[in-house]
Design a protein around this motif. Structure first.
Motif, mmCIF file in Angstrom:
data_model
loop_
_atom_site.group_PDB
_atom_site.id
_atom_site.type_symbol
_atom_site.label_atom_id
_atom_site.label_comp_id
_atom_site.label_asym_id
_atom_site.label_seq_id
_atom_site.Cartn_x
_atom_site.Cartn_y
_atom_site.Cartn_z
ATOM 1 N N ALA A 8 0.850 -1.188 0.000
ATOM 2 C CA ALA A 8 0.000 0.000 0.000
ATOM 3 C C ALA A 8 0.884 1.235 0.000
ATOM 4 C CB ALA A 8 -0.904 -0.004 1.235
ATOM 5 N N SER A 9 0.641 2.104 -0.958
ATOM 6 C CA SER A 9 1.443 3.323 -1.063
ATOM 7 C C SER A 9 1.233 4.184 0.180
ATOM 8 C CB SER A 9 0.999 4.089 -2.315
ATOM 9 O OG SER A 9 1.910 5.104 -2.629
ATOM 10 N N TRP A 10 2.306 4.860 0.626
ATOM 11 C CA TRP A 10 2.209 5.717 1.812
ATOM 12 C C TRP A 10 1.207 6.825 1.551
ATOM 13 C CZ3 TRP A 10 4.489 3.945 6.088
ATOM 14 C CH2 TRP A 10 5.548 3.049 5.946
ATOM 15 N N ASP A 11 0.159 6.844 2.392
ATOM 16 C CA ASP A 11 -0.968 7.711 2.067
ATOM 17 C C ASP A 11 -1.567 8.394 3.293
ATOM 18 O OD1 ASP A 11 -2.745 8.699 0.052
ATOM 19 O OD2 ASP A 11 -4.292 7.368 0.855
ATOM 20 N N ALA A 12 -1.268 7.868 4.476
ATOM 21 C CA ALA A 12 -1.933 8.368 5.691
ATOM 22 C C ALA A 12 -1.430 9.761 6.057
ATOM 23 C CB ALA A 12 -1.689 7.397 6.849
ATOM 24 N N GLY A 13 -2.329 10.573 6.577
ATOM 25 C CA GLY A 13 -1.943 11.901 7.038
ATOM 26 C C GLY A 13 -2.604 12.992 6.235
ATOM 27 N N ALA A 14 -2.355 14.204 6.642
ATOM 28 C CA ALA A 14 -3.009 15.367 6.031
ATOM 29 C C ALA A 14 -2.197 15.912 4.860
ATOM 30 C CB ALA A 14 -3.206 16.456 7.078
#
Lengths: 439, 439
Positions: free
Chosen positions: A83-89
């Motif tokens: 899963a591509s790094w995606d978490a956060g604002a």
């Protein structure tokens, strides 16, 4: 020029399409030979290994939910996805002001997000009218191929912020920006599931964008390894001669005779081959009307994903500067921290123009995206700018890029489809001449 | 491949530009060599002699008032000009009804002509803002290169008839139709005096369109004759290699070394040469963004100019059918009577697609324009359809067209300039790389 070789099918181009074709032929007992002009396989995928499992993809890299074919291919080849790094604002830089919001399109203080969702819904509905394998056969194909996406947005989306958001979002896919893209081409991309517009209207989470552990180029490298000596590098094809029952493909390493030739190059590059007899006029004109787009990926490598500590995703959406969008491109293990910045359309053209002149200009122009991403995210200096590459053209990259320069050509350039009423998409689905043509 | 030849300057292409360049070089004591891929000189001029001084020009043919350079060239070469047949009324075919009116734009029953004149005035004023030798440097170049002429017309011209008239009028110049042409490209044509839009607002008669007695191709033929053995035919250039202080041009007849190479091919065809080192990216992309247009000229040959007896000019302006415009293309002596019909844009693409398939289809598709012109003018049958040619593609025409077919490629195809914000015109005026490039 050396003597003539023979095989069943010559495949021109060792990118994903060419190697998949050769692989399928071989599986069915047909003997293929792949001729590749560059000194490497991979086409518009190109991975640079940074050591310790870290890598950057200079070309295509993301797999969207619904793209099952390439997921199946990766599984067959033993290439894992993560899963591509995606978490956060997301950091929004708008009119000189920095703000932080959960999504790509910022806070919904003025109803723009609702407008955007409505736009996404309309585009998705229009896209659903396209036959998946033949967008040009859609009932309204002629109408939609005659106008730009940009014009459609300006006439159909009231909120300027929503227009801007959608244009930015789609510009990354089309490289040339919405002014160069026909509405039909945009709808075809949405229809294929290759664009995240569907995420805006999804009932549930469709799943994350994924990337290939170790990089996207591995797919081609593994297919090429399986094909053994059936892939010839440094063998640029200049001429294809069709006879009554065989075709002769002339490359730099000699002539290959076969029953069939499969040309997998992007249209404009395929048009640069000399065909004897000449391509049918409609097909020839198609190659003239689908130019390559402009996009540059610039990577910045840090010791860690420091933005994550602050709850940020590494995403920047900006309305100024050279880099208008960035994302977290760190490897699966999360270290080093890598940001990728996208420079597209006119900015890419200008930057590519500069990077080709002198090494000094190259260095300073690559400093610009670095500075654009980094201070906006957290104000820290760039730890270690990666030897980024400029995707500045298509087809032929210099065989031996000058060491220490960023002058080599990376392959992450989609094909642009500018509006051309009934003259591009509509000729794709037929052989207008009856004469031999590349397939 | 034969041994290497040497000269001062290699010129690629034996059309007007290439032969003029070679001629000027020679006059200054510089030794040129012109390499031409086709078996003839003339480029986009091509004359077919019908005997007894009668001829048809399958390519460019009209000289507009103000085009002094080519008039001077013709005088030097001893090629006379004559006033193109123009007197008489125009037949207007609109929504299935035939009417006769003095001008190209019909009777002014609804004020459309005034609107049209106003449009022509505005376009001419805008065009006046363009530096003649560098349209891309105009103050509003970016804005005007980002939209189509069609869009500008639809937003700025109220009367549908005036819009239609202007679009039709300009479509003939741009071949692809106004939907494919950028506003800036249209203004550049108007600025150059090559379009009759100025006639609509002229205070006095600027003078007639003129044609070359004996046909337009003579200019190239005479220049080539003067250049003697410095013009090599059937010598398609496939590769240009730039060294430190010389360039090697590789054609089908061998290698030529020179100090400089001048490439005079249309952009898309120039892009099909392989350059070593590769062209600068901006220049390469330019070749991808200026495709050839689509236009077919169909000639019908009659015993006499019978339309003149009825006070008609031989001009038809139609809103339906394959041929949307015709003109009197008779030779200076007035016999035989020759009508030329123009088939452009989408209709040309469709027709070219058909003409390439079988001889039967070719015959019937050429009957269509014949029928479209003739009955509308006076209802007489075509006396003798000329062996018309379909201008169906660019660059390479088949060396030996099958006898009796209309399958050969005539050269009357202007270069289309679709909108491409700041990416086409703006790269024309500079060498973005510092690396060797064709001039």
């Amino acid at each position: 020029m050396s003597a003539e070789r023979e095989c069943d099918v010559v495949v021109v181009g060792a990118g994903l399409a060419g190697l998949c074709a050769a692989r399928e032929l071989l599986a069915r007992g047909t003997e293929p030979l792949v001729l590749e002009g560059r000194e490497r396989v991979g086409g518009r995928t190109l991975t640079e290994q940074l050591g310790n499992g870290a890598f950057v993809d200079h070309g295509g890299q993301w797999v969207s939910p619904g793209q099952g074919e390439i997921v199946a291919l990766a599984r067959e080849l033993g290439v894992d996805l993560f899963a591509s790094w995606d978490a956060g604002a997301t950091v929004h830089w708008r009119s000189g002001e920095r703000s932080i919001a959960p999504g790509l399109f910022g806070a919904d203080e003025d109803g723009a997000l609702a407008d955007l969702r409505d736009t996404a819904k309309r585009l998705t509905e229009m896209a659903a009218e396209l036959p998946e394998a033949a967008p040009w056969a859609a009932p309204r194909a002629t109408e939609w191929d005659a106008i730009t996406l940009h014009r459609w947005l300006s006439e159909n989306v009231e909120s300027m912020r929503a227009r801007f958001g959608m244009a930015r979002s789609l510009a990354g896919v089309f490289a040339g920006g919405p002014g160069e893209t026909s509405l039909l081409a945009a709808l075809a991309i949405i229809r294929s599931g290759a664009h995240e517009v569907s995420r805006l209207i999804a009932e549930g989470d469709p799943g994350p964008e994924r990337r290939f552990v170790g990089g996207a180029q591995q797919l081609c490298e593994r297919m090429a390894a399986d094909l053994e000596d059936r892939v010839l590098l440094d063998d640029l094809v200049s001429r294809i001669e069709h006879g009554r029952d065989r075709v002769v493909v002339v490359g730099e390493r000699g002539r290959v005779a076969a029953r069939v030739a499969i040309v997998t190059l992007p249209p404009t590059i395929a048009g640069r081959i000399r065909y004897v007899p000449a391509l049918a006029a409609a097909r020839d004109h198609l190659t003239q009307r689908m130019p390559m787009g402009w996009v540059i990926k610039a990577h910045c490598v840090y010791d860690s994903r420091f933005w994550a500590e602050e709850g940020l995703a590494g995403k920047v959406v900006s309305d100024e500067g050279v880099v208008r969008a960035s994302a977290d491109n760190s490897p699966p293990q999360g270290a080093p921290g890598i940001l990728v910045g996208f420079i597209d359309g006119e900015r890419a053209r200008r930057l590519a123009t500069r990077t080709t002149s002198t090494r000094g200009a190259t260095t300073s122009s690559l400093a610009a995206p670095t500075a654009a991403i980094s201070p906006r995210v957290c104000g820290r200096p760039t730890a270690r700018p990666c030897g980024s590459r400029s995707a500045r053209s298509c087809g032929r990259e210099p065989r031996r890029p000058p060491p220490g320069t960023a002058n080599s050509r990376a392959p992450c350039i989609p094909v642009a489809s500018p509006p051309a009423p009934r003259s591009t998409w509509s000729v794709r689905d037929r052989d207008p001449s009856g004469q031999p043509r590349p397939i």
